[in-house]
Each structure stands twice: as structure tokens, then as C-alpha cells.
Design a protein around this motif. Structure first.
Motif, PDB file in Angstrom:
ATOM      1  N   THR A 136      44.880   7.190  57.557  1.00  0.00           N
ATOM      2  CA  THR A 136      45.816   6.447  58.397  1.00  0.00           C
ATOM      3  C   THR A 136      45.065   5.413  59.229  1.00  0.00           C
ATOM      4  OG1 THR A 136      47.293   8.354  58.543  1.00  0.00           O
ATOM      5  CG2 THR A 136      47.538   6.639  60.224  1.00  0.00           C
ATOM      6  N   PRO A 137      45.408   4.132  59.139  1.00  0.00           N
ATOM      7  CA  PRO A 137      44.708   3.115  59.928  1.00  0.00           C
ATOM      8  C   PRO A 137      45.041   3.244  61.415  1.00  0.00           C
ATOM      9  CG  PRO A 137      46.579   2.139  58.804  1.00  0.00           C
ATOM     10  CD  PRO A 137      46.477   3.550  58.299  1.00  0.00           C
ATOM     11  N   VAL A 138      44.046   2.952  62.256  1.00  0.00           N
ATOM     12  CA  VAL A 138      44.217   3.014  63.711  1.00  0.00           C
ATOM     13  C   VAL A 138      44.158   1.600  64.267  1.00  0.00           C
ATOM     14  CG1 VAL A 138      43.268   3.872  65.870  1.00  0.00           C
ATOM     15  CG2 VAL A 138      43.206   5.320  63.821  1.00  0.00           C
ATOM     16  N   VAL A 146      46.012  -7.756  61.149  1.00  0.00           N
ATOM     17  CA  VAL A 146      45.848  -7.780  59.697  1.00  0.00           C
ATOM     18  C   VAL A 146      44.405  -7.430  59.353  1.00  0.00           C
ATOM     19  CG1 VAL A 146      46.017  -9.145  57.588  1.00  0.00           C
ATOM     20  CG2 VAL A 146      47.617  -9.563  59.472  1.00  0.00           C
ATOM     21  N   ARG A 147      44.259  -6.540  58.377  1.00  0.00           N
ATOM     22  CA  ARG A 147      42.926  -6.200  57.869  1.00  0.00           C
ATOM     23  C   ARG A 147      43.040  -5.868  56.385  1.00  0.00           C
ATOM     24  NH1 ARG A 147      42.422  -0.517  61.167  1.00  0.00           N
ATOM     25  NH2 ARG A 147      42.786  -2.005  62.868  1.00  0.00           N
ATOM     26  N   GLY A 148      41.922  -5.853  55.708  1.00  0.00           N
ATOM     27  CA  GLY A 148      41.986  -5.524  54.284  1.00  0.00           C
ATOM     28  C   GLY A 148      40.695  -5.878  53.566  1.00  0.00           C
ATOM     29  N   GLU A 162      37.830  -6.488  36.261  1.00  0.00           N
ATOM     30  CA  GLU A 162      38.611  -5.695  37.195  1.00  0.00           C
ATOM     31  C   GLU A 162      38.787  -6.482  38.481  1.00  0.00           C
ATOM     32  OE1 GLU A 162      38.548  -1.022  38.614  1.00  0.00           O
ATOM     33  OE2 GLU A 162      36.656  -2.081  38.311  1.00  0.00           O
ATOM     34  N   ALA A 163      39.948  -6.350  39.101  1.00  0.00           N
ATOM     35  CA  ALA A 163      40.215  -6.987  40.383  1.00  0.00           C
ATOM     36  C   ALA A 163      41.038  -6.025  41.228  1.00  0.00           C
ATOM     37  CB  ALA A 163      40.956  -8.308  40.200  1.00  0.00           C
ATOM     38  N   TRP A 164      40.837  -6.072  42.539  1.00  0.00           N
ATOM     39  CA  TRP A 164      41.570  -5.176  43.425  1.00  0.00           C
ATOM     40  C   TRP A 164      41.799  -5.831  44.784  1.00  0.00           C
ATOM     41  CZ3 TRP A 164      36.511  -4.483  41.955  1.00  0.00           C
ATOM     42  CH2 TRP A 164      35.539  -4.569  42.965  1.00  0.00           C
ATOM     43  N   THR A 165      42.777  -5.338  45.482  1.00  0.00           N
ATOM     44  CA  THR A 165      43.070  -5.832  46.820  1.00  0.00           C
ATOM     45  C   THR A 165      43.735  -4.747  47.642  1.00  0.00           C
ATOM     46  OG1 THR A 165      44.213  -7.550  48.099  1.00  0.00           O
ATOM     47  CG2 THR A 165      45.315  -6.749  46.129  1.00  0.00           C
ATOM     48  N   ASN A 166      43.454  -4.722  48.932  1.00  0.00           N
ATOM     49  CA  ASN A 166      44.092  -3.841  49.900  1.00  0.00           C
ATOM     50  C   ASN A 166      44.449  -4.668  51.120  1.00  0.00           C
ATOM     51  OD1 ASN A 166      43.562  -0.866  48.888  1.00  0.00           O
ATOM     52  ND2 ASN A 166      41.641  -1.977  48.581  1.00  0.00           N
ATOM     53  N   LEU A 167      45.655  -4.515  51.602  1.00  0.00           N
ATOM     54  CA  LEU A 167      46.119  -5.272  52.764  1.00  0.00           C
ATOM     55  C   LEU A 167      46.856  -4.330  53.706  1.00  0.00           C
ATOM     56  CD1 LEU A 167      46.512  -8.035  54.173  1.00  0.00           C
ATOM     57  CD2 LEU A 167      48.682  -8.235  52.924  1.00  0.00           C
ATOM     58  N   ILE A 168      46.473  -4.349  54.990  1.00  0.00           N
ATOM     59  CA  ILE A 168      47.116  -3.529  56.010  1.00  0.00           C
ATOM     60  C   ILE A 168      47.567  -4.435  57.142  1.00  0.00           C
ATOM     61  CG2 ILE A 168      46.869  -1.584  57.595  1.00  0.00           C
ATOM     62  CD1 ILE A 168      44.559  -0.607  55.866  1.00  0.00           C
ATOM     63  N   ARG A 667      23.837  -1.576  26.177  1.00  0.00           N
ATOM     64  CA  ARG A 667      23.483  -2.401  27.339  1.00  0.00           C
ATOM     65  C   ARG A 667      24.719  -3.088  27.913  1.00  0.00           C
ATOM     66  NH1 ARG A 667      20.365  -5.758  25.022  1.00  0.00           N
ATOM     67  NH2 ARG A 667      18.409  -4.595  25.327  1.00  0.00           N
ATOM     68  N   ASN A 668      24.838  -3.032  29.239  1.00  0.00           N
ATOM     69  CA  ASN A 668      25.970  -3.653  29.925  1.00  0.00           C
ATOM     70  C   ASN A 668      25.474  -4.347  31.181  1.00  0.00           C
ATOM     71  OD1 ASN A 668      28.733  -4.216  30.674  1.00  0.00           O
ATOM     72  ND2 ASN A 668      28.543  -2.571  32.183  1.00  0.00           N
ATOM     73  N   ALA A 669      25.534  -5.672  31.199  1.00  0.00           N
ATOM     74  CA  ALA A 669      25.218  -6.448  32.399  1.00  0.00           C
ATOM     75  C   ALA A 669      26.507  -6.652  33.187  1.00  0.00           C
ATOM     76  CB  ALA A 669      24.603  -7.790  32.022  1.00  0.00           C
ATOM     77  N   TRP A 670      26.446  -6.435  34.500  1.00  0.00           N
ATOM     78  CA  TRP A 670      27.666  -6.509  35.303  1.00  0.00           C
ATOM     79  C   TRP A 670      27.403  -7.218  36.625  1.00  0.00           C
ATOM     80  CZ3 TRP A 670      26.983  -4.194  39.989  1.00  0.00           C
ATOM     81  CH2 TRP A 670      26.004  -3.188  40.077  1.00  0.00           C
ATOM     82  N   ILE A 671      28.471  -7.744  37.182  1.00  0.00           N
ATOM     83  CA  ILE A 671      28.420  -8.366  38.499  1.00  0.00           C
ATOM     84  C   ILE A 671      29.683  -7.996  39.249  1.00  0.00           C
ATOM     85  CG2 ILE A 671      29.411 -10.542  37.647  1.00  0.00           C
ATOM     86  CD1 ILE A 671      27.672 -11.952  39.808  1.00  0.00           C
ATOM     87  N   SER A 672      29.551  -7.754  40.535  1.00  0.00           N
ATOM     88  CA  SER A 672      30.673  -7.321  41.351  1.00  0.00           C
ATOM     89  C   SER A 672      30.583  -7.994  42.715  1.00  0.00           C
ATOM     90  CB  SER A 672      30.652  -5.796  41.514  1.00  0.00           C
ATOM     91  OG  SER A 672      31.685  -5.352  42.369  1.00  0.00           O
ATOM     92  N   ALA A 673      31.727  -8.288  43.306  1.00  0.00           N
ATOM     93  CA  ALA A 673      31.765  -8.906  44.631  1.00  0.00           C
ATOM     94  C   ALA A 673      32.960  -8.368  45.399  1.00  0.00           C
ATOM     95  CB  ALA A 673      31.849 -10.431  44.521  1.00  0.00           C
ATOM     96  N   SER A 674      32.809  -8.263  46.711  1.00  0.00           N
ATOM     97  CA  SER A 674      33.912  -7.799  47.554  1.00  0.00           C
ATOM     98  C   SER A 674      33.833  -8.456  48.923  1.00  0.00           C
ATOM     99  CB  SER A 674      33.871  -6.273  47.703  1.00  0.00           C
ATOM    100  OG  SER A 674      32.692  -5.863  48.368  1.00  0.00           O
ATOM    101  N   TYR A 675      34.977  -8.534  49.568  1.00  0.00           N
ATOM    102  CA  TYR A 675      35.057  -9.145  50.899  1.00  0.00           C
ATOM    103  C   TYR A 675      36.028  -8.347  51.752  1.00  0.00           C
ATOM    104  CZ  TYR A 675      35.638 -12.571  54.623  1.00  0.00           C
ATOM    105  OH  TYR A 675      35.670 -13.194  55.843  1.00  0.00           O
ATOM    106  N   ARG A 676      35.607  -8.014  52.968  1.00  0.00           N
ATOM    107  CA  ARG A 676      36.448  -7.282  53.917  1.00  0.00           C
ATOM    108  C   ARG A 676      36.798  -8.180  55.093  1.00  0.00           C
ATOM    109  NH1 ARG A 676      32.271  -4.183  52.507  1.00  0.00           N
ATOM    110  NH2 ARG A 676      31.123  -4.543  54.446  1.00  0.00           N
ATOM    111  N   PHE A 677      38.022  -8.046  55.581  1.00  0.00           N
ATOM    112  CA  PHE A 677      38.437  -8.861  56.732  1.00  0.00           C
ATOM    113  C   PHE A 677      39.278  -8.035  57.691  1.00  0.00           C
ATOM    114  CE2 PHE A 677      41.450  -9.364  53.271  1.00  0.00           C
ATOM    115  CZ  PHE A 677      42.678  -9.177  53.888  1.00  0.00           C
TER     116      PHE A 677
END
Length: 677
Positions: A136-138, A146-148, A162-168, A667-677
Motif C-alpha cells: 500500500t503506498p503511503v 504522482v509517482r511511478g 518487454e515493456a512495463w509501467t506502474n503509475l500511482i 548466448r543472449n545479449a540483453w539491455i534493460s533500462a528503467s526510470y522512477r519518478f
């Protein structure tokens, strides 16, 4: 050999280090991980993430839906709850374990409990419990409303993305949380360059509306769904063109006084699943024509819990009620014929219901010593409501009831009613930076829908799969002893475990004339071993970590081994962490395994060492980028417990599926990125 030398070195190092350097810590057998992005970069899904954790393995059947295994126990020997909800898959062949419906990036934390450490979440769970949680967000008075976060990942092997998002959005009075995740992959290649049927497309999303009128109360309503399309399984005789899951849940928590808190939740989940052998692969040819079969199935689960908790000085008390009801139905159909013919009621409208109560107490004798224990009792009822319905197929087709009588001599009332007791006792001691723990537990588990009531007909030369309504519940007697130590420069945890099982539900293959039959019976069994993990930090930015799992499973009634028991395995990793960077090289290792269960047709596997590289950069306080290469040297290797045709798939029709154990990705080369706000 080098790996085991390293393990011995770290164990000796940990045992000999000065205890005066240690800070006092309080830990238990449970492993709780906050899901910050740095632990998620290389995981394809929730099952893949779990099998990267110490002491956890997983069964691969394709590129999605890896089925977790803890201490040699899997399927319904594990309690897996998705945000307090039980989700039972719709596939008799385990294409969709609960983790297939758990969008990894939408959860805040995952708790892994090995063995029995609590009785609050339901009956069974002898192998362990995995809790996926959204917290539960406080929102405080001056917090931004707004955060996410959002992010994405790409892998070269299979062109996975793959792509994902969370918004509160919220304030002190309440919140709205939305989450979504999309994943798509083509078939991967193994280390020999062979294309492995493993492609998939997954859409998952949902929302939570919460009300937090004051600091003592919180209430929420939740809706989420998963839509899987064109999921391919090299380790099976069929694929899944469609699998849908929908969950609706209500939750509440209220602090009634300084001592007492009342909480509860109720959820409903429905899974609609379809698998066939012709939509995503060539249909097998029998007697000069294509033999097209499909299995539409569904699973519907109701979960409810009501619990009261109290803290009074050194004493903590929790007690409550759990209710669970699952209904499963599956039909095997020949769609090559006109009209379409039913060949079997695989799950003949099976209903399994549990109603139980629990009570737990933790007594703190001091800041260093505590004793906890609990008891629970469940009443379980199971019955196949359509067991007398004979499918309108060829003359050799039988009803489920006829198959049970044919295989086991069971006739008449097929309803099962059982009382399932459980109890545990656990002692913990903190002493100069060392945390000792010992626990003993007893639990019973009713057979699941397949073990009790699966009913696959078969013609000459094919394979039956028949559940046993006369099975006794499994009775597990477990013992855990362990030590965890931590200092500024090093940490170590060693756990020894043993599980003596009476009436273990054992699956075997037997030859009956021209027909091979998969059936179930009770045996005496034991599972035992050790888990170790540890690390050493030195020279400011360097850390070396290792983990190992050594275990065995024995059939004490007939001799030999149990099926699906992982070989000796472990990891050794070297990290360099200068500030905002984390560079790593990891060796994943497993010993060769030729200790095989002949009744399951298991096949030996070679040992392996696989090298992975990783690099993570904290671009800012809120942004991260990571890249890496898994299986750097493109090695061909198999995980022993992966699906293979001989061991575990009576639904395997045709010659295009694996007859050996399913190989892992190259063999699997991968790249991932994420951003929090």
C-alpha cells in the motif's frame, strides 16, 4: 571442482572470522526481496527470477511459464500467492503455473519461505511458500501526488522484448494504482544453434483503487488480467494459442486498538486455457491423415482469509480462518473428425474445497531469543462432478469413473473428505552477530485435481493418464537447522533440512499390454540436503559471492530416487561496485546427474559451467541502465529437471517434440533500462 573448492573456502572463512566484528541481525528462513530494478534486469518472467534465487530451481517447458521447485518440491507442494490470491492454472500439463500470471514488474516485493515457517496462508505448502506482494503506498502531506516507474528490456536470443509501467496517483485519503506489462519473444536458439519452440506474446495489466481514511485503516478493490497468445512449448506435445486469466479482489485492514488489528481479503480468479497440436506446429500424421487434438480447459478459484493480530509486550498472537475453493474442467477433443469427438474428460469438473483455521504465537524471551509456533486444521473435500459422463468418442473411450475402476479397482462414491492437521515450532537465537535457528513442522497435503482425478483415455499404443481417488494425503515431518552471520566485510548462511514423508504421492509409468499408463500411488519418501550462500567484500569496491544447493530425494518404499530432484548446483560471482556502477561475472554450475527415476523415464544430464556478464549504471538517482550477456560462450546445456518427453508428458502426440531433456538458451545479449519518478 574449482567451484566446490571456492565454496569450501568461503564456509571456512565464515566460520573462522572474528565474531566481535559482527553486528546483531535478526533473520529467519524466509528470504524477502524488495524488487528494485537492479535485481530484475536479466529475468524473463517471475518463474525465471525465482530460479535465480538461492535454493530455488525451475522446470522449463518453453520460453515462458517456468515452474518453480523448492527443495525438490513443486506444483501443489508449494503455496504461491499472487497479492494474497491463489491462482491455479488451467492446463493439466502445467503450461501455466501460477507464476505465468504474475507480472514481475508490478510487484513491490517477493517473499520466499522454504519449508513450513508460517501456517497463515493456507494448507499444505510443504516445499515452501512464495508471496508476491504489492505494498500500500503511503502519501504524506507534502508528498507529490504522482509517482511511478517505467522501463523496458531487449534480448538478442529470440528477439525478446518487454515493456512495463506502474503509475500511482493519490494523497493521504486514498490512491489509484495502475500497472501494465507487455512481453513478446520468438523461438530461442540453444548452444548448438537449434531453434527451440518457445515464442510467446503476453499482455498483463490491472488497477487498484484504495481508500486510506486514517492511519489505522486501509481498504482496496483490485482488478487485473493476463492475456497470453501463441505460447509455444518444445517440451510438450502441444502449444497454447490462448490462455486468459482474470482476478478480482477486495482487501481491508483496520487497527482496532493499540494491541489488535483485523485484516481480511477475498478474491476470485478465472483461467481459460486452450492447448492444441496444430495451431502453432504441424499436426502429427496417423494412418495417413492429420490427427488434430485440442484441450479447452478452465480453472476457477475463490480465496478468502480473515485474521486478527495482537502485540502485547513480548508476545505476538495471530489467528484466523482461510477458505479456498477451486473448480477445474478440461476436455480432450479430436477436431480432425466431423463431427468433433470427445476423447477424454481430463478433469471431469473437479471441485476441491478447503476450510481451515490457524493460530500462531511468537514469544520474545529477550532481544536475542524468541520461540514461535502454530497449529492449523483444515477440512478438505474433493469430488469429480462429471466422472460418470462418457465422452461421445470412439468405442474404446471410457468415463473417468470407469478408468478409476480399471486402474485401481475404485468404484462407487468418488468424493474424498479429509481432515488435514499442521503444526510448527521454531526457536531463534541472536548471539554476537550470529543468528541461529531450528524448526520442526508437521503438515498434510491433499492430492490435487490431477493426482486424484485426471482421466485420459488412450487407444492401442498410446498413453493413459489416470488419477487415483483412493490416495491418502501426504504427511510431511520436517526439520530445519541453520546459522546466518553478517559483518561489514562478509556474510554467510547455512541451512540443513530434512523432510520425512509418509504417503508421498508418487507418479509412475507402467506398461499395460500395448498401452503405457501414468498412475499414482502412495509411498514412503525422504528429501534432505543443505543450502549455503555467502559473500566477502574487500578492497573498497570488490565483492565475491557464492551459493550452493546439495540435496537428494529417496523412494524409501521401493528404493531409488524421487523424480524432479535437482543435481548439486551453485553459483560463483565476482562484483566490482565503484559508486554508480556494478560490473559482474557469474559462473552458474551444476554437477552431472545419473541418479535417475526409472518410473518417470528420466534421462541423465551432463554437468556444466555457464558464464554470464553484467553491467549496471545508475545514471541518476531515478534512472538505471543495465546490459549483459548470458551464456557468454554459447554453451549447449540442460537443466536436469527441465521437461522431457519420456518423463512427464502423456499428452505428447507426434514426433516434433523433444525426446531428450529440453536445452537451455544459448548466448543472449540483453539491455534493460528503467526510470522512477
Amino acid at each position: 571442482m574449482r567451484f566446490w573448492c571456492a565454496v569450501i573456502f568461503f564456509v571456512v572463512y565464515s566460520a573462522c572470522a572474528s565474531a566481535n566484528e559482527l553486528a546483531t541481525v535478526r533473520v529467519g528462513a524466509a528470504v524477502s526481496s524488495e524488487l528494485s530494478p537492479d535485481v530484475l534486469h536479466s529475468a524473463a518472467d517471475s518463474g525465471d527470477w525465482l530460479r535465480q534465487q538461492p535454493g530455488v530451481d525451475g522446470v522449463r517447458m518453453g520460453g515462458h511459464g517456468i515452474d518453480p521447485v523448492i527443495r525438490g518440491q513443486s506444483q501443489n507442494r508449494l503455496n504461491i500467492l499472487l497479492d494474497d490470491s491463489f491462482v491455479y492454472g488451467g492446463c493439466p500439463n502445467r503450461m501455466d503455473p501460477p507464476t505465468a500470471y504474475a507480472p514481475l514488474h508490478s510487484y513491490d516485493e517477493i517473499e520466499i519461505r522454504k519449508g513450513i515457517t508460517s501456517l497463515q496462508d493456507g494448507p499444505g505448502g510443504s516445499g515452501g511458500t512464495v508471496l508476491f506482494r504489492r505494498v500500500t503506498p503511503v502519501f504524506l502531506e507534502n508528498d507529490a501526488p504522482v509517482r511511478g516507474d517505467f522501463g523496458g528490456r531487449y534480448g538478442s536470443n529470440g528477439d525478446s522484448r518487454e515493456a512495463w509501467t506502474n503509475l500511482i496517483v493519490g494523497n493521504e485519503d486514498g490512491y489509484l494504482r495502475t500497472f501494465g506489462q507487455y512481453g513478446k519473444a520468438n523461438n530461442y536458439e540453444d548452444g548448438d544453434g537449434r531453434e527451440i519452440a518457445s515464442g510467446y506474446e503476453i499482455r498483463q495489466g490491472g488497477g487498484i483503487l484504495g481508500w486510506t481514511p486514517n492511519a489505522d485503516s486501509e481498504w482496496s478493490v483490485q482488478y487485473e488480467e493476463t492475456r497470453e497468445r501463441d505460447v509455444q512449448f518444445a517440451g510438450a506435445g502441444m502449444d497454447s494459442p490462448r490462455s486468459d486469466s482474470t482476478t478480482v479482489a477486495l482487501k481491508g485492514r483496520h487497527r482496532m486498538s493499540s494491541r489488535w488489528t483485523l485484516s481480511g481479503n477475498v478474491s476470485w480468479n478465472q483461467v481459460d486455457h486452450l492447448m492444441d497440436n496444430f495451431s502453432l506446429r504441424p499436426a502429427p500424421i496417423q494412418m495417413g491423415s492429420a490427427m488434430k487434438v485440442e484441450v479447452p480447459s478452465e480453472s476457477e478459484t475463490l480465496t478468502a482469509k480473515l485474521m486478527a493480530e495482537s502485540v502485547s509486550g513480548p508476545t505476538e498472537i495471530a489467528f484466523g480462518l482461510n477458505a479456498q475453493r477451486n473448480r477445474r474442467d478440461a476436455v480432450l477433443r479430436n477436431v480432425s473428425s466431423s463431427p468433433v469427438l470427445e476423447l477424454a474428460r481430463l478433469w471431469p469438473d473437479v471441485m476441491i474445497r478447503h476450510l481451515g483455521g490457524f493460530a500462531e504465537v511468537t514469544q520474545h524471551f529477550s532481544d536475542q531469543q524468541r520461540l514461535s509456533g502454530g497449529v492449523r486444521i483444515d477440512h478438505a473435500v474433493a469430488r469429480p462432478r462429471d466422472s460418470n459422463e462418457r465422452p461421445a468418442g470412439p468405442p474404446w473411450v471410457r468415463s473417468a469413473a470407469q478408468l478409476y475402476e480399471q486402474a485401481y479397482g475404485v468404484r462407487g462414491d468418488l468424493e474424498v473428505r479429509e481432515w488435514l492437521p499442521a503444526a510448527f515450532l521454531r526457536f531463534e537465537l541472536d548471539q554476537q552477530g550470529h543468528h541461529w535457528f531450528a524448526s520442526a513442522s508437521y503438515s498434510e497435503r491433499l492430492g490435487d485435481a490431477s493426482e486424484l482425478y485426471i482421466a485420459r483415455n488412450a487407444a492401442m499404443g498410446n498413453q493413459q493418464w489416470i488419477g487415483n481417488p483412493d490416495l491418502a494425503p501426504e504427511a510431511h515431518r520436517q526439520l530445519d537447522i541453520g546459522l546466518r552471520s553478517q559483518a561489514s566485510r562478509w556474510d554467510s548462511q547455512l541451512t540443513l533440512f530434512a523432510d520425512d514423508v509418509e504417503d508421498y504421492i508418487y507418479r509412475e509409468q507402467v506398461q499395460i499390454g500395448t498401452i503405457k499408463r501414468d498412475r499414482y500411488r502412495n509411498i514412503r519418501a525422504s528429501l534432505y540436503g543443505l543450502e549455503w550462500e555467502g559473500g566477502v567484500r574487500y578492497a573498497s569496491h570488490w565483492e565475491t559471492r557464492a551459493q550452493a544447493l546439495i540435496m537428494r530425494g529417496d523412494n524409501r518404499s521401493d528404493g531409488g530416487t524421487l523424480a524432479q530432484v535437482s543435481p548439486y548446483q551453485g553459483q560463483l560471482s565476482q562484483h566490482w561496485r565503484p559508486g554508480k556502477w556494478d560490473a559482474s561475472i557469474t559462473l552458474r554450475l551444476a554437477a552431472a546427474n545419473d541418479r535417475l527415476n526409472e518410473d518417470a523415464g528420466e534421462q541423465a544430464s551432463a554437468g556444466y559451467t555457464v558464464v554470464d556478464l553484467g553491467l549496471m549504471w545508475m545514471v541518476s538517482q531515478n534512472a538505471e541502465i543495465a546490459l549483459g550477456v548470458d551464456n557468454l560462450f554459447d554453451k549447449r546445456y540442460v537443466n536436469f529437471i527441465n521437461r522431457n518427453r519420456a518423463a512427464s508428458d502423456p499428452l505428447n502426440i507426434g514426433e516434433d517434440s523433444f525426446t531428450d531433456t529440453l536445452t537451455e538458451p544459448g548466448r543472449n545479449a540483453w539491455i534493460s533500462a528503467s526510470y522512477r519518478f
